[in-house]
Structure formats: C-alpha cells, structure tokens
Design a protein around this motif. Sequence first.
Motif, PDB file in Angstrom:
ATOM      1  N   LYS A   1       8.458   7.389   9.574  1.00 15.65           N
ATOM      2  CA  LYS A   1       8.603   8.884   8.958  1.00 15.65           C
ATOM      3  C   LYS A   1       9.001   8.941   7.698  1.00 15.65           C
ATOM      4  CE  LYS A   1       8.800  11.276  13.555  1.00 15.65           C
ATOM      5  NZ  LYS A   1       7.484  11.621  13.867  1.00 15.65           N
ATOM      6  N   VAL A   2      10.354   8.728   7.713  1.00 13.36           N
ATOM      7  CA  VAL A   2      10.684   8.649   6.293  1.00 13.36           C
ATOM      8  C   VAL A   2       8.846   8.598   4.774  1.00 13.36           C
ATOM      9  CG1 VAL A   2      11.879   8.304   4.334  1.00 13.36           C
ATOM     10  CG2 VAL A   2      12.729   7.832   6.492  1.00 13.36           C
ATOM     11  N   THR A   3       8.271   7.461   4.622  1.00 14.03           N
ATOM     12  CA  THR A   3       7.468   6.973   3.815  1.00 14.03           C
ATOM     13  C   THR A   3       6.156   8.539   4.141  1.00 14.03           C
ATOM     14  OG1 THR A   3       7.430   5.098   4.205  1.00 14.03           O
ATOM     15  CG2 THR A   3       5.763   5.872   3.095  1.00 14.03           C
TER      16      THR A   3
ATOM     17  N   GLU B   1       1.184  -1.393  -0.152  1.00 15.57           N
ATOM     18  CA  GLU B   1       0.100   0.391   0.067  1.00 15.57           C
ATOM     19  C   GLU B   1       0.869   1.678   0.025  1.00 15.57           C
ATOM     20  OE1 GLU B   1      -4.514  -0.283   2.597  1.00 15.57           O
ATOM     21  OE2 GLU B   1      -1.797  -1.364   3.742  1.00 15.57           O
ATOM     22  N   LYS B   2       1.909   1.222   0.716  1.00 13.81           N
ATOM     23  CA  LYS B   2       2.813   2.631   0.814  1.00 13.81           C
ATOM     24  C   LYS B   2       2.660   2.772  -0.661  1.00 13.81           C
ATOM     25  CE  LYS B   2       4.554   1.076   5.691  1.00 13.81           C
ATOM     26  NZ  LYS B   2       5.420   1.433   6.146  1.00 13.81           N
ATOM     27  N   MET B   3       3.646   1.301  -0.787  1.00 15.08           N
ATOM     28  CA  MET B   3       4.324   1.443  -2.050  1.00 15.08           C
ATOM     29  C   MET B   3       3.934   2.254  -3.418  1.00 15.08           C
ATOM     30  SD  MET B   3       7.597   1.459  -2.002  1.00 15.08           S
ATOM     31  CE  MET B   3       8.375   1.084  -4.159  1.00 15.08           C
ATOM     32  N   SER B   4       2.554   1.476  -3.370  1.00 15.39           N
ATOM     33  CA  SER B   4       1.419   2.048  -4.145  1.00 15.39           C
ATOM     34  C   SER B   4       0.717   3.608  -4.281  1.00 15.39           C
ATOM     35  CB  SER B   4       0.494   1.402  -4.059  1.00 15.39           C
ATOM     36  OG  SER B   4      -0.896   1.711  -4.760  1.00 15.39           O
ATOM     37  N   ILE B   5       1.211   3.812  -3.267  1.00 13.07           N
ATOM     38  CA  ILE B   5       0.594   4.871  -2.757  1.00 13.07           C
ATOM     39  C   ILE B   5       1.672   6.179  -3.119  1.00 13.07           C
ATOM     40  CG2 ILE B   5       0.125   7.335  -0.916  1.00 13.07           C
ATOM     41  CD1 ILE B   5      -1.008   5.183   0.956  1.00 13.07           C
TER      42      ILE B   5
ATOM     43  N   LEU C   1      -4.546   9.926  -4.408  1.00 10.02           N
ATOM     44  CA  LEU C   1      -4.621  11.122  -4.653  1.00 10.02           C
ATOM     45  C   LEU C   1      -6.291  10.301  -3.040  1.00 10.02           C
ATOM     46  CD1 LEU C   1      -4.598  13.442  -6.065  1.00 10.02           C
ATOM     47  CD2 LEU C   1      -2.859  12.930  -4.045  1.00 10.02           C
ATOM     48  N   ARG C   2      -7.281  10.036  -4.292  1.00 15.67           N
ATOM     49  CA  ARG C   2      -8.758   9.468  -3.319  1.00 15.67           C
ATOM     50  C   ARG C   2      -8.316   8.444  -2.671  1.00 15.67           C
ATOM     51  NH1 ARG C   2     -12.302  11.482  -7.599  1.00 15.67           N
ATOM     52  NH2 ARG C   2     -12.066  13.851  -7.832  1.00 15.67           N
ATOM     53  N   LYS C   3      -7.784   7.660  -2.714  1.00 16.96           N
ATOM     54  CA  LYS C   3      -6.841   6.745  -1.854  1.00 16.96           C
ATOM     55  C   LYS C   3      -6.741   6.762  -0.667  1.00 16.96           C
ATOM     56  CE  LYS C   3      -4.191   2.353  -1.542  1.00 16.96           C
ATOM     57  NZ  LYS C   3      -3.445   1.205  -2.597  1.00 16.96           N
TER      58      LYS C   3
ATOM     59  N   ASN D   1       6.505  11.291   4.827  1.00 18.00           N
ATOM     60  CA  ASN D   1       7.152  12.856   4.438  1.00 18.00           C
ATOM     61  C   ASN D   1       7.415  12.633   3.293  1.00 18.00           C
ATOM     62  OD1 ASN D   1       7.501  13.601   7.406  1.00 18.00           O
ATOM     63  ND2 ASN D   1      10.216  13.395   7.432  1.00 18.00           N
ATOM     64  N   GLU D   2       7.703  11.838   2.551  1.00 21.43           N
ATOM     65  CA  GLU D   2       7.957  11.256   1.710  1.00 21.43           C
ATOM     66  C   GLU D   2       6.125  11.767   0.828  1.00 21.43           C
ATOM     67  OE1 GLU D   2       9.923   8.755  -1.994  1.00 21.43           O
ATOM     68  OE2 GLU D   2       9.638   8.029   0.438  1.00 21.43           O
ATOM     69  N   ILE D   3       5.447  10.885   1.601  1.00 21.02           N
ATOM     70  CA  ILE D   3       3.763  11.676   1.039  1.00 21.02           C
ATOM     71  C   ILE D   3       3.403  12.618   0.812  1.00 21.02           C
ATOM     72  CG2 ILE D   3       1.499  11.077   1.439  1.00 21.02           C
ATOM     73  CD1 ILE D   3       2.580   8.221   2.525  1.00 21.02           C
ATOM     74  N   ILE D   4       3.778  12.842   2.049  1.00 21.80           N
ATOM     75  CA  ILE D   4       3.056  15.600   2.205  1.00 21.80           C
ATOM     76  C   ILE D   4       4.396  16.100   1.307  1.00 21.80           C
ATOM     77  CG2 ILE D   4       3.901  16.929   3.905  1.00 21.80           C
ATOM     78  CD1 ILE D   4       3.133  14.889   6.113  1.00 21.80           C
ATOM     79  N   THR D   5       5.952  15.595   1.235  1.00 16.48           N
ATOM     80  CA  THR D   5       6.191  15.984   0.047  1.00 16.48           C
ATOM     81  C   THR D   5       5.825  16.088  -0.936  1.00 16.48           C
ATOM     82  OG1 THR D   5       8.512  15.402   1.368  1.00 16.48           O
ATOM     83  CG2 THR D   5       8.955  16.378  -0.855  1.00 16.48           C
ATOM     84  N   LEU D   6       5.562  14.976  -1.269  1.00 22.11           N
ATOM     85  CA  LEU D   6       4.631  14.835  -2.999  1.00 22.11           C
ATOM     86  C   LEU D   6       3.564  15.430  -2.628  1.00 22.11           C
ATOM     87  CD1 LEU D   6       5.600  11.344  -3.525  1.00 22.11           C
ATOM     88  CD2 LEU D   6       5.889  12.371  -4.794  1.00 22.11           C
ATOM     89  N   LEU D   7       2.661  15.214  -2.469  1.00 24.61           N
ATOM     90  CA  LEU D   7       1.249  16.206  -2.065  1.00 24.61           C
ATOM     91  C   LEU D   7       1.765  17.553  -2.240  1.00 24.61           C
ATOM     92  CD1 LEU D   7      -0.624  14.377   1.257  1.00 24.61           C
ATOM     93  CD2 LEU D   7      -1.347  13.777  -1.540  1.00 24.61           C
ATOM     94  N   ASN D   8       2.105  17.766  -1.349  1.00 22.18           N
ATOM     95  CA  ASN D   8       2.917  19.069  -1.796  1.00 22.18           C
ATOM     96  C   ASN D   8       3.582  20.136  -3.002  1.00 22.18           C
ATOM     97  OD1 ASN D   8       2.479  20.362   0.436  1.00 22.18           O
ATOM     98  ND2 ASN D   8       4.029  19.843   1.852  1.00 22.18           N
ATOM     99  N   GLN D   9       4.556  19.160  -3.479  1.00 21.03           N
ATOM    100  CA  GLN D   9       4.726  19.000  -5.074  1.00 21.03           C
ATOM    101  C   GLN D   9       3.204  19.434  -5.781  1.00 21.03           C
ATOM    102  OE1 GLN D   9       6.868  16.253  -6.086  1.00 21.03           O
ATOM    103  NE2 GLN D   9       9.375  17.292  -4.445  1.00 21.03           N
TER     104      GLN D   9
END
Length: 190
Positions: free
Chosen positions: A53-55, A11-15, A31-33, A57-65
């Motif tokens: 936290k790494v994952t 799930e993490k990799m998919s997101i 995004l909807r998932k 933080n990566e999700i939050i960074t990608l959302l901000n991008q």
Amino acid sequence: MVRVVPLTDEEKMSIVSGLRSSVPATKLVTLRKLQEIAEVRPEAILYLDTYDKVTLNEIITLLNQIIEYDPDEILRREAMITLEKVKKALGTKFSTFVPLCNSCKSPIDLGWTYCTNCGAEIKNMTFEEEVERCPNCNNYISDSWKYCAHCGAKLKEEEEEVLRCPNCKRPVQPEWIVCPYCGYRLKRKP
C-alpha cells in the motif's frame, strides 16, 4: 484463474522515480507505462493494493501532485487519465484518502507507529479526513482492519474462520512455518 504477475521492485522504483523526475519526457513515458500496466495487468495494481500500500499510495500521491502542480498541460492531462485507469483497475477498493505525514508530507501507513521518512509519531498527527482510532490503544486504524495493528484488539467480527498467529493475532497462511510479522514459530519444519 488469473495468474498474477506483480510489479517487480525495479518496476516500482522506475515508476516512482519517473513520476518524481523533473524531466517532462520521463514523466510522460512513466505515465504511459503506468496506464499500460493498469489496462493490461490490472491485477498487478490490485496486488499493490493488497501487499504494498505504501508504494501504491506514493504513486497516487505523485499523480495528484502532477495533476495539481505541474506546469505542463499535457502532463496534467496524462496524469488525470492515468489516475482514472488506476482507479478503474482498483475498482471498489480505490480510496482517494492517502494519509500524509504532518511533518514531511510523505505517504504513511496507519499501521506504523512512526513516519519512515522523518520519524514523526503518527499517533499525534491529524488528518484532513476523519480517521477512526482504536478504542483500546487510541492509535489510528483503517476501516478494513478486523484487528488493531498496534495492540491486536478485535475491531470487527470475522465472517469466516481465518488462521491467526497465536502471538500477534495477525492472519497467517497454513504453510508458513514462522510468522512474518512477529517471528513466532507456527510449526516445526517438516
């Protein structure tokens, strides 16, 4: 008692891969998932904050991008909604500051010595926000740390007694036989 069902590695990799995708439909579905996870299983997001936290933080960074750079207005709007839902799931623990490597701009953890992506030394980096340093070893530290992850120096007084590894001074669970951080044998096998 809430039963925590953490996100699986798949799930993490998919997101993460969905948010990185160049296909707008894939990003939208991802995004909807993520919105659904934040609404239905907020404890899974909190679990990420605690144990990965790494994952997170990566999700939050990608959302901000996506919010800042994606040309698609719908994706930007959905990313903003998703980020707000993730913030809500995290509650007061949410922090907008995500340390990024100065060299490759990938998310890093202040407990690391080197960036896992490019190998740059974190101790010599500078960040946009003020980040404290350990008075003992001068490495970056997080506000939530009671002990420095680099040298083990005590940073804060503890409120309650926590079982710690005698070798690395990190918190351990009473049922653990071996410290997962340093490999120190905590007790003999039953």
